[in-house]
Design a protein around this motif. Structure first.
Motif, mmCIF file in Angstrom:
data_model
loop_
_atom_site.group_PDB
_atom_site.id
_atom_site.type_symbol
_atom_site.label_atom_id
_atom_site.label_comp_id
_atom_site.label_asym_id
_atom_site.label_seq_id
_atom_site.Cartn_x
_atom_site.Cartn_y
_atom_site.Cartn_z
ATOM 1 N N MET A 76 0.818 -1.201 0.000
ATOM 2 C CA MET A 76 0.000 0.000 0.000
ATOM 3 C C MET A 76 0.857 1.259 0.000
ATOM 4 O O MET A 76 0.499 2.265 -0.619
ATOM 5 C CB MET A 76 -0.918 -0.004 1.225
ATOM 6 N N ILE A 77 2.002 1.220 0.655
ATOM 7 C CA ILE A 77 2.889 2.377 0.691
ATOM 8 C C ILE A 77 3.591 2.565 -0.658
ATOM 9 O O ILE A 77 4.059 3.639 -0.970
ATOM 10 C CB ILE A 77 3.900 2.224 1.847
ATOM 11 N N ARG A 78 3.644 1.535 -1.463
ATOM 12 C CA ARG A 78 4.242 1.576 -2.805
ATOM 13 C C ARG A 78 5.720 1.937 -2.745
ATOM 14 O O ARG A 78 6.159 2.945 -3.296
ATOM 15 C CB ARG A 78 3.511 2.567 -3.693
ATOM 16 N N LEU A 79 6.483 1.098 -2.082
ATOM 17 C CA LEU A 79 7.919 1.330 -2.018
ATOM 18 C C LEU A 79 8.546 1.082 -3.381
ATOM 19 O O LEU A 79 8.116 0.215 -4.134
ATOM 20 C CB LEU A 79 8.561 0.401 -0.984
ATOM 21 N N LYS A 80 9.573 1.829 -3.668
ATOM 22 C CA LYS A 80 10.258 1.694 -4.949
ATOM 23 C C LYS A 80 11.145 0.451 -4.930
ATOM 24 O O LYS A 80 11.743 0.112 -3.921
ATOM 25 C CB LYS A 80 11.138 2.926 -5.219
ATOM 26 N N LYS A 81 11.223 -0.216 -6.086
ATOM 27 C CA LYS A 81 12.072 -1.392 -6.219
ATOM 28 C C LYS A 81 13.521 -0.943 -6.322
ATOM 29 O O LYS A 81 13.848 -0.025 -7.042
ATOM 30 C CB LYS A 81 11.689 -2.189 -7.462
ATOM 31 N N TYR A 157 -1.786 3.880 6.288
ATOM 32 C CA TYR A 157 -2.778 4.360 5.321
ATOM 33 C C TYR A 157 -2.516 5.820 4.971
ATOM 34 O O TYR A 157 -2.573 6.207 3.805
ATOM 35 C CB TYR A 157 -4.188 4.199 5.886
ATOM 36 N N VAL A 158 -2.235 6.623 5.977
ATOM 37 C CA VAL A 158 -1.959 8.044 5.745
ATOM 38 C C VAL A 158 -0.697 8.198 4.899
ATOM 39 O O VAL A 158 -0.652 9.016 3.974
ATOM 40 C CB VAL A 158 -1.837 8.800 7.083
ATOM 41 N N LEU A 159 0.345 7.414 5.175
ATOM 42 C CA LEU A 159 1.567 7.489 4.380
ATOM 43 C C LEU A 159 1.353 7.006 2.945
ATOM 44 O O LEU A 159 2.001 7.488 2.026
ATOM 45 C CB LEU A 159 2.670 6.642 5.027
ATOM 46 N N GLY A 160 0.452 6.058 2.767
ATOM 47 C CA GLY A 160 0.244 5.479 1.449
ATOM 48 C C GLY A 160 -0.695 6.254 0.548
ATOM 49 O O GLY A 160 -0.768 6.008 -0.652
#
Length: 175
Positions: A76-81, A157-160
């Motif tokens: 959900m936070i969508r971290l970069k690969k 959720y807020v961070l994402g």
């Protein structure tokens, strides 16, 4: 030194090693997988100490539900690969050694001689007695842990959430 003592120290060493690997990984998915190994080791430790119900709870709740929640939050936070290999050799070798250690210790526990290994009766408790003890004695700690998990979920959720700019419909028209 008995075989139970050797198994205890081997499991404890594997738990510490996998937890250290979980803390030091830059890739969050790898860190979660090492943490799952740590939870499985903790379950093996509970089983070795004569608490099979706690071992089952450790696997079901922590290694199952909590880790699925963590993976969901990471997605959900969508971290970069990170660039590079999927599993660099520097991260693959410790994972193989720790997993092989857990496999060796768990096979020793499963393949043990039942006649020579009596369960530790002092550490055994029925699920009902454990539940009564937990919620009568440590109810505040259980509630605090559940609130911490809720706050962490809301924070993730807020961070994402995406920060959205003004939409095309709300633009101000120039005079």
């Amino acid at each position: 030194m008995s075989i139970l003592t050797l198994l205890f120290y081997a499991i404890a060493l594997l738990i510490v090693a996998s937890t250290v690997m979980a803390v030091t990984r830059r890739n969050m998915v790898h860190a979660v997988l090492y943490l799952v190994l740590s939870f499985f080791g903790t379950a093996m430790l509970f089983y070795l100490l004569g608490a099979p119900f706690l071992a089952a709870l450790e696997i079901i709740i922590y290694a199952g539900a909590i880790m699925v929640l963590f993976l969901f939050l990471i997605m959900m936070i969508r971290l970069k690969k990170l660039p590079g290999m999927f599993f660099p050799v520097g991260q693959l070798l410790p994972a193989i050694f720790i997993s092989a250690g857990f496999l060796t210790v768990s096979s020793m526990m499963v393949g043990r001689n039942p006649a020579g290994w009596a369960p530790m009766t002092a550490a055994q408790a029925s699920p009902a007695a454990f539940g009564v003890y937990l919620f009568q004695t440590h109810w505040l700690a259980v509630e605090i842990a559940s609130m911490l998990l809720l706050v962490a979920l809301v924070g993730a959720y807020v961070l994402g959430r995406r920060v959205r700019g003004p939409s095309a419909d709300v633009r101000k028209e120039a005079p």
